[in-house]
Design a protein around this motif. Sequence first.
Motif, PDB file in Angstrom:
ATOM      1  N   GLY A  13       0.803  -1.222   0.000  1.00 39.33           N
ATOM      2  CA  GLY A  13       0.000   0.000   0.000  1.00 39.33           C
ATOM      3  C   GLY A  13       0.831   1.266   0.000  1.00 39.33           C
ATOM      4  O   GLY A  13       0.312   2.345  -0.264  1.00 39.33           O
ATOM      5  N   THR A  14       2.139   1.160   0.258  1.00 41.13           N
ATOM      6  CA  THR A  14       3.034   2.311   0.225  1.00 41.13           C
ATOM      7  C   THR A  14       3.268   2.721  -1.225  1.00 41.13           C
ATOM      8  O   THR A  14       3.477   1.855  -2.073  1.00 41.13           O
ATOM      9  CB  THR A  14       4.400   1.944   0.860  1.00 41.13           C
ATOM     10  N   PRO A  15       3.256   4.008  -1.558  1.00 38.25           N
ATOM     11  CA  PRO A  15       3.593   4.410  -2.928  1.00 38.25           C
ATOM     12  C   PRO A  15       5.027   3.992  -3.275  1.00 38.25           C
ATOM     13  O   PRO A  15       5.943   4.180  -2.471  1.00 38.25           O
ATOM     14  CB  PRO A  15       3.465   5.933  -2.898  1.00 38.25           C
ATOM     15  N   ALA A  16       5.194   3.387  -4.435  1.00 41.13           N
ATOM     16  CA  ALA A  16       6.519   2.924  -4.862  1.00 41.13           C
ATOM     17  C   ALA A  16       7.437   4.129  -5.088  1.00 41.13           C
ATOM     18  O   ALA A  16       7.075   5.044  -5.812  1.00 41.13           O
ATOM     19  CB  ALA A  16       6.403   2.103  -6.140  1.00 41.13           C
ATOM     20  N   PRO A  17       8.622   4.142  -4.463  1.00 42.57           N
ATOM     21  CA  PRO A  17       9.543   5.262  -4.639  1.00 42.57           C
ATOM     22  C   PRO A  17      10.153   5.328  -6.044  1.00 42.57           C
ATOM     23  O   PRO A  17      10.562   6.387  -6.493  1.00 42.57           O
ATOM     24  CB  PRO A  17      10.617   5.036  -3.582  1.00 42.57           C
ATOM     25  N   ALA A  18      10.220   4.199  -6.740  1.00 46.68           N
ATOM     26  CA  ALA A  18      10.770   4.142  -8.098  1.00 46.68           C
ATOM     27  C   ALA A  18      10.110   2.993  -8.845  1.00 46.68           C
ATOM     28  O   ALA A  18       9.650   2.027  -8.230  1.00 46.68           O
ATOM     29  CB  ALA A  18      12.281   3.936  -8.049  1.00 46.68           C
ATOM     30  N   SER A  19      10.079   3.083 -10.165  1.00 44.24           N
ATOM     31  CA  SER A  19       9.521   1.995 -10.976  1.00 44.24           C
ATOM     32  C   SER A  19      10.515   0.845 -11.048  1.00 44.24           C
ATOM     33  O   SER A  19      11.725   1.070 -11.091  1.00 44.24           O
ATOM     34  CB  SER A  19       9.226   2.488 -12.387  1.00 44.24           C
ATOM     35  N   GLY A  20      10.006  -0.380 -11.071  1.00 45.66           N
ATOM     36  CA  GLY A  20      10.879  -1.540 -11.215  1.00 45.66           C
ATOM     37  C   GLY A  20      10.293  -2.782 -10.585  1.00 45.66           C
ATOM     38  O   GLY A  20       9.105  -2.849 -10.271  1.00 45.66           O
ATOM     39  N   GLN A  21      11.164  -3.770 -10.403  1.00 45.82           N
ATOM     40  CA  GLN A  21      10.787  -5.046  -9.811  1.00 45.82           C
ATOM     41  C   GLN A  21      11.039  -4.999  -8.307  1.00 45.82           C
ATOM     42  O   GLN A  21      12.127  -4.654  -7.864  1.00 45.82           O
ATOM     43  CB  GLN A  21      11.624  -6.179 -10.416  1.00 45.82           C
ATOM     44  N   TYR A  22      10.018  -5.365  -7.527  1.00 45.57           N
ATOM     45  CA  TYR A  22      10.127  -5.404  -6.078  1.00 45.57           C
ATOM     46  C   TYR A  22      10.003  -6.842  -5.615  1.00 45.57           C
ATOM     47  O   TYR A  22       9.066  -7.540  -5.977  1.00 45.57           O
ATOM     48  CB  TYR A  22       9.024  -4.556  -5.431  1.00 45.57           C
ATOM     49  N   GLY A  23      10.964  -7.299  -4.819  1.00 39.60           N
ATOM     50  CA  GLY A  23      10.940  -8.649  -4.292  1.00 39.60           C
ATOM     51  C   GLY A  23      10.114  -8.727  -3.024  1.00 39.60           C
ATOM     52  O   GLY A  23      10.110  -7.802  -2.218  1.00 39.60           O
ATOM     53  N   LEU A  24       9.408  -9.841  -2.868  1.00 43.45           N
ATOM     54  CA  LEU A  24       8.614 -10.084  -1.659  1.00 43.45           C
ATOM     55  C   LEU A  24       9.527 -10.620  -0.557  1.00 43.45           C
ATOM     56  O   LEU A  24      10.308 -11.543  -0.779  1.00 43.45           O
ATOM     57  CB  LEU A  24       7.532 -11.116  -1.940  1.00 43.45           C
ATOM     58  N   ILE A  25       9.404 -10.043   0.628  1.00 44.63           N
ATOM     59  CA  ILE A  25      10.175 -10.452   1.791  1.00 44.63           C
ATOM     60  C   ILE A  25       9.204 -11.025   2.812  1.00 44.63           C
ATOM     61  O   ILE A  25       8.168 -10.422   3.111  1.00 44.63           O
ATOM     62  CB  ILE A  25      10.940  -9.247   2.394  1.00 44.63           C
ATOM     63  N   GLY A  85       6.597  -7.818   3.176  1.00 46.12           N
ATOM     64  CA  GLY A  85       6.872  -6.499   2.628  1.00 46.12           C
ATOM     65  C   GLY A  85       7.630  -6.612   1.321  1.00 46.12           C
ATOM     66  O   GLY A  85       7.786  -7.704   0.764  1.00 46.12           O
ATOM     67  N   TYR A  86       8.116  -5.479   0.835  1.00 42.08           N
ATOM     68  CA  TYR A  86       8.805  -5.419  -0.457  1.00 42.08           C
ATOM     69  C   TYR A  86      10.155  -4.724  -0.316  1.00 42.08           C
ATOM     70  O   TYR A  86      10.319  -3.831   0.510  1.00 42.08           O
ATOM     71  CB  TYR A  86       7.974  -4.609  -1.462  1.00 42.08           C
ATOM     72  N   VAL A  87      11.104  -5.136  -1.155  1.00 41.16           N
ATOM     73  CA  VAL A  87      12.371  -4.432  -1.323  1.00 41.16           C
ATOM     74  C   VAL A  87      12.638  -4.300  -2.823  1.00 41.16           C
ATOM     75  O   VAL A  87      12.231  -5.157  -3.608  1.00 41.16           O
ATOM     76  CB  VAL A  87      13.566  -5.139  -0.638  1.00 41.16           C
ATOM     77  N   MET A  88      13.308  -3.219  -3.211  1.00 39.67           N
ATOM     78  CA  MET A  88      13.630  -2.995  -4.625  1.00 39.67           C
ATOM     79  C   MET A  88      14.689  -4.004  -5.069  1.00 39.67           C
ATOM     80  O   MET A  88      15.736  -4.110  -4.450  1.00 39.67           O
ATOM     81  CB  MET A  88      14.151  -1.573  -4.823  1.00 39.67           C
ATOM     82  N   ASN A  89      14.401  -4.764  -6.125  1.00 37.85           N
ATOM     83  CA  ASN A  89      15.357  -5.716  -6.692  1.00 37.85           C
ATOM     84  C   ASN A  89      16.016  -5.184  -7.953  1.00 37.85           C
ATOM     85  O   ASN A  89      17.224  -5.304  -8.118  1.00 37.85           O
ATOM     86  CB  ASN A  89      14.673  -7.041  -7.024  1.00 37.85           C
ATOM     87  N   ASP A  90      15.206  -4.641  -8.860  1.00 40.48           N
ATOM     88  CA  ASP A  90      15.720  -4.247 -10.165  1.00 40.48           C
ATOM     89  C   ASP A  90      15.003  -2.984 -10.645  1.00 40.48           C
ATOM     90  O   ASP A  90      13.870  -3.069 -11.121  1.00 40.48           O
ATOM     91  CB  ASP A  90      15.511  -5.386 -11.160  1.00 40.48           C
ATOM     92  N   PRO A  91      15.646  -1.810 -10.520  1.00 39.94           N
ATOM     93  CA  PRO A  91      14.975  -0.585 -10.977  1.00 39.94           C
ATOM     94  C   PRO A  91      14.854  -0.561 -12.504  1.00 39.94           C
ATOM     95  O   PRO A  91      15.650  -1.157 -13.215  1.00 39.94           O
ATOM     96  CB  PRO A  91      15.883   0.526 -10.490  1.00 39.94           C
ATOM     97  N   THR A  92      13.838   0.149 -12.995  1.00 36.29           N
ATOM     98  CA  THR A  92      13.641   0.314 -14.423  1.00 36.29           C
ATOM     99  C   THR A  92      14.769   1.172 -14.989  1.00 36.29           C
ATOM    100  O   THR A  92      15.155   2.151 -14.386  1.00 36.29           O
ATOM    101  CB  THR A  92      12.280   0.979 -14.690  1.00 36.29           C
ATOM    102  N   LYS A  93      15.278   0.774 -16.155  1.00 39.04           N
ATOM    103  CA  LYS A  93      16.435   1.466 -16.738  1.00 39.04           C
ATOM    104  C   LYS A  93      16.102   2.291 -17.973  1.00 39.04           C
ATOM    105  O   LYS A  93      16.995   2.771 -18.648  1.00 39.04           O
ATOM    106  CB  LYS A  93      17.503   0.443 -17.085  1.00 39.04           C
ATOM    107  N   ASN A  94      14.802   2.473 -18.300  1.00 43.72           N
ATOM    108  CA  ASN A  94      14.458   3.151 -19.538  1.00 43.72           C
ATOM    109  C   ASN A  94      14.409   4.681 -19.407  1.00 43.72           C
ATOM    110  O   ASN A  94      14.258   5.369 -20.404  1.00 43.72           O
ATOM    111  CB  ASN A  94      13.128   2.627 -20.099  1.00 43.72           C
ATOM    112  N   GLY A  95      14.446   5.219 -18.209  1.00 49.39           N
ATOM    113  CA  GLY A  95      14.483   6.673 -18.045  1.00 49.39           C
ATOM    114  C   GLY A  95      13.122   7.338 -18.036  1.00 49.39           C
ATOM    115  O   GLY A  95      13.034   8.544 -17.823  1.00 49.39           O
ATOM    116  N   SER A  96      12.057   6.603 -18.257  1.00 49.89           N
ATOM    117  CA  SER A  96      10.737   7.233 -18.235  1.00 49.89           C
ATOM    118  C   SER A  96      10.381   7.595 -16.788  1.00 49.89           C
ATOM    119  O   SER A  96      10.714   6.890 -15.860  1.00 49.89           O
ATOM    120  CB  SER A  96       9.675   6.317 -18.810  1.00 49.89           C
TER     121      SER A  96
END
Length: 63
Positions: A8-20, A48-59
């Motif tokens: 429910g937390t707004p994602a700080p960055a686009s990408g893949q988030y791993g489940l913890i 919860g979630y942790v950032m695994n792989d941020p999006t690299k396209n720059g959008s």
Amino acid sequence: MTKRLPPGTPAPASGQYGLIGPRGGNTGQERTATRGEPLPPTPKPGMGYVMNDPTKNGSGRSK
């Protein structure tokens, strides 16, 4: 260690988030999230979630 984000937390960055898991272990599952959108619900309470792989396209980056 990376900060665990609750569902429910707004994602700080686009990408893949791993489940913890509730005790901090990696479940091996990932979810895709877009910056500013809420992270999806988790299968079990306490997860919860942790950032695994941020999006690299720059959008979405400010210029």
